[in-house]
Design a protein around this motif. Structure first.
Motif, short mmCIF file in Angstrom:
data_model
loop_
_atom_site.label_atom_id
_atom_site.label_comp_id
_atom_site.label_asym_id
_atom_site.label_seq_id
_atom_site.Cartn_x
_atom_site.Cartn_y
_atom_site.Cartn_z
N ARG A 269 48.74 48.04 62.01
CA ARG A 269 48.19 47.70 60.66
C ARG A 269 48.55 46.22 60.21
O ARG A 269 47.66 45.58 59.82
CB ARG A 269 48.78 48.55 59.58
N ALA A 270 49.71 45.98 60.42
CA ALA A 270 50.06 44.64 60.21
C ALA A 270 49.19 43.64 61.00
O ALA A 270 48.99 42.52 60.49
CB ALA A 270 51.40 44.35 60.58
N ALA A 271 48.91 43.79 62.16
CA ALA A 271 47.98 43.02 63.10
C ALA A 271 46.72 42.85 62.52
O ALA A 271 45.96 41.77 62.65
CB ALA A 271 47.82 43.46 64.47
N GLY B 9 44.47 41.33 57.12
CA GLY B 9 44.25 39.82 56.78
C GLY B 9 43.53 39.32 58.01
O GLY B 9 43.41 37.94 58.08
N ALA B 10 43.36 39.61 59.03
CA ALA B 10 42.51 39.29 60.16
C ALA B 10 41.48 38.97 59.81
O ALA B 10 40.69 39.63 58.83
CB ALA B 10 42.62 40.12 61.41
N LEU C 53 38.09 44.13 64.89
CA LEU C 53 38.14 43.27 66.27
C LEU C 53 39.81 43.13 66.42
O LEU C 53 40.19 43.18 67.65
CB LEU C 53 37.23 42.15 66.21
N ALA C 54 40.46 42.88 65.49
CA ALA C 54 42.01 42.49 65.57
C ALA C 54 42.70 43.68 66.16
O ALA C 54 43.62 43.60 66.84
CB ALA C 54 42.26 42.28 64.26
N LEU D 118 39.60 50.36 58.01
CA LEU D 118 39.33 48.93 58.48
C LEU D 118 37.68 48.74 58.69
O LEU D 118 37.29 47.76 58.33
CB LEU D 118 39.78 48.72 59.87
N ALA D 119 37.17 49.91 59.06
CA ALA D 119 35.56 49.72 59.05
C ALA D 119 34.69 49.62 57.74
O ALA D 119 33.96 49.18 57.61
CB ALA D 119 35.02 51.13 59.66
#
Length: 183
Positions: free
Chosen positions: A69-71, A74-75, A80-81, A133-134
């Motif tokens: 989640r952290a990765a 904010g990407a 894709l992150a 995320l989607a």
């Protein structure tokens, strides 16, 4: 040594051994010996191996999901992150696939209910994170991303390194680009 220190030592040892060698191959005596926790305290903290396996998987789930989640948060493109993060994970020297799929593969559908429940919840949480995320109204995309993540992880377990994540990322890019804007 108090119970909290014993719990931490036992979980650290169990995680290293279960992930490297498998749940069934590692006995409680080995965990006791390598953790340095006396047998009586071990069984006071974890009355059965099943409770230790469950605690190990719960702790791993919390850490793994939080790191992912952290990765992604904010990407520039959070979806894709996920695959970039997977590429890094797959490149770790001790990578041995998904601990949850490994546990299920070892124990099977007839394994301890509380252990299998943790495995199922982990996969449901992963799917939920991918749906988040989607973006709204992209349930199909979340399901497809889950298959990509799981497939890449299985392939990487057989052939460690970043390539399975990179190939899955390329497919994810095509899926994402075919979607209505996700914001």
């Amino acid at each position: 040594m108090d119970d909290e220190e014993a719990r931490t030592r036992l979980l650290d040892t169990a995680e290293a051994l279960f992930y490297a060698d498998g749940i069934q191959a590692v006995g409680m005596d080995r965990i006791r010996a390598e953790s340095g926790v006396p047998l009586k305290r071990l069984y006071r903290v974890f009355p059965a191996k099943e409770s230790l396996v469950t605690a190990y998987l719960k702790r791993r789930d919390q850490r793994w999901t939080a790191d992912l989640r952290a990765a992604a948060t904010g990407a520039p493109d959070p979806v894709l992150a996920v695959f970039d993060w997977l590429a890094d994970w797959f490149s770790e020297p001790d990578f041995r696939g998904c601990a949850f799929l490994n546990a299920y593969g070892e124990l099977g559908a007839g394994g301890p209910a509380q252990v299998l429940d943790v495995v199922r919840r982990h996969k449901a949480e992963l799917r939920s994170l991918l749906a988040e995320l989607a973006g709204p109204n992209h349930e199909d995309l979340a399901d497809q991303l889950l298959i990509l993540v799981e497939g890449a992880t299985v392939v990487a377990a057989l052939d460690p390194g970043p390539e399975p994540a990179r190939r899955a990322r390329a497919v994810a890019e095509r899926l994402v680009s075919g979607c209505v804007p996700r914001t």
